[in-house]
Design an enzyme around this catalytic site. Structure first.
Site, PDB file in Angstrom:
ATOM      1  CG  ASP A 131      92.286  97.073   3.651  1.00 55.96           C
ATOM      2  OD1 ASP A 131      93.468  96.066   3.145  1.00 55.96           O
ATOM      3  OD2 ASP A 131      91.482  97.312   3.208  1.00 55.96           O
ATOM      4  CB  CYS A 186      87.487  73.667   8.154  1.00 62.62           C
ATOM      5  SG  CYS A 186      87.864  75.490   8.051  1.00 62.62           S
ATOM      6  CB  CYS A 189      83.054  71.891   7.090  1.00 63.94           C
ATOM      7  SG  CYS A 189      81.434  72.956   6.085  1.00 63.94           S
ATOM      8  CB  CYS A 192      83.099  77.878   2.221  1.00 66.17           C
ATOM      9  SG  CYS A 192      84.936  77.201   1.433  1.00 66.17           S
ATOM     10  CB  CYS A 208      86.869  86.539  -6.193  1.00 66.36           C
ATOM     11  SG  CYS A 208      86.242  87.130  -4.566  1.00 66.36           S
ATOM     12  CB  CYS A 242      81.315  79.575   7.557  1.00 70.63           C
ATOM     13  SG  CYS A 242      82.325  78.843   8.204  1.00 70.63           S
TER      14      CYS A 242
END
Length: 318
Positions: A131, A186, A189, A192, A208, A242
């Site tokens: 990270d 995915c 779908c 989300c 966000c 999800c």
């Protein structure tokens, strides 16, 4: 000549270290489309106040510049899905922040993994990343076959979901086998996107809730406050809905579990949170990134949310 890395041995060691999965990819510049998208995103200010994302871009887009002579990227995933969750009626933290900050634990496990691989450091250089290094972690996890990047922009691991920390070992030695990316699964779908207008409308990361409640230092706008719900640090909505996360199993890592004090916090407790209690509650926690002032800004913003009679103390932005 550098030692040839045995991919199966690397994966076995990763499993011994407690990682859920591991894969290997050839170290090379990222695909042109990905690089162009990232550069455009930075130019448009998509990174907001996270200036570090605009630094070392050349290295971020080419790991062979981050570690000269790099041949292999070993990508790992560590499960953080908690055994207990904060009460749904109370204020919410993103579940990755329930326990201790993951950076130190991930780096410790990765260093132990590198030592267990018994590589001659004179022949092979190793860079541990988690990270904080300029690495496109989800890109390389997908390249290494760990999963795919879903519509929620999270790495989704089949049969396990998306509640994972990612880390890498960048090596100057080649491997005897490299993994292949898997197709995006995915399907049709859009759960989300249905749960998050930022994803649905592709409004950018700066809108966000995770960015706004953690990274952004200014006052929250009426639009953000109106969308916060019970969130005071981060947001898990896109993960909660999800379908792949129905396979998520609780982590056995004790450092990632919430304390009894955190689990017992009521809204009144949060409203009265002192600096001393904040320091005790979040010692060694990722929550300290937003600082006491930032967390209290988020908590106090809830006083501006709609009242029980349906009237709102603010007018959301159009």
């Amino acid at each position: 000549m550098s030692k040839l890395i045995d991919a199966n041995e690397v994966k076995a060691i990763a499993q011994q270290m407690g990682f859920h999965t591991c894969g290997l990819a050839i170290a090379a510049p990222v695909e042109a489309a990905v690089a162009n998208h990232y550069m455009t995103w930075i130019a448009q200010g998509g990174h907001g106040e996270m200036d570090y994302l605009a630094r070392n871009i050349e290295k971020r887009l080419d790991p062979t510049l981050l570690l000269p002579g790099a041949k292999t990227i070993v990508s790992v995933a560590l499960n953080y899905y908690p055994q207990q969750h904060l009460p749904s009626e109370g204020y919410q933290l993103a579940s990755y922040a329930y326990g201790k900050d993951y950076h130190d634990l991930m780096k410790h496990k990765l260093r132990r993994m590198a030592e267990a691989m018994s590589l001659n450091t004179e022949e092979t250089e190793i860079k541990v990343c988690c990270d904080t290094a300029p690495v496109l972690e989800r890109y390389w996890a997908a390249k290494a076959g760990l999963g795919w990047i879903g519509r929620n922009l999270q790495l989704i691991i089949p049969g396990a979901g998306s509640h994972f920390f990612l880390g890498e070992l960048i090596l100057t030695s080649p491997a005897n086998h490299y993994d292949q990316p898997m197709p995006q699964r995915c399907g049709n779908c859009h759960a989300c996107e249905d749960a998050c207008e930022v994803l649905r409308e592709r409004r950018g990361m700066v809108k966000c809730l995770s960015y706004q409640t953690i990274e952004y230092r200014g006052p929250l706008s009426p639009d953000i406050i109106a969308r916060m719900g019970n969130n005071i640090y981060g947001c898990d909505r896109c993960q909660e809905v999800c379908p792949w996360n129905r396979f998520a199993l609780p982590t056995e890592e004790p450092d990632f579990q919430p304390s009894s004090e955190l689990l017992s916090m009521s809204k009144d407790d949060w409203h009265q949170l002192s600096v001393e209690q904040y320091r005790r509650l979040f010692k060694g926690s990722a929550v300290k990134r937003t600082k006491y002032e930032g967390l209290m800004r988020n908590i106090n913003s809830h006083r501006l949310l709609p009242h029980d009679n349906g009237e709102s103390a603010i007018s959301p932005e159009p």
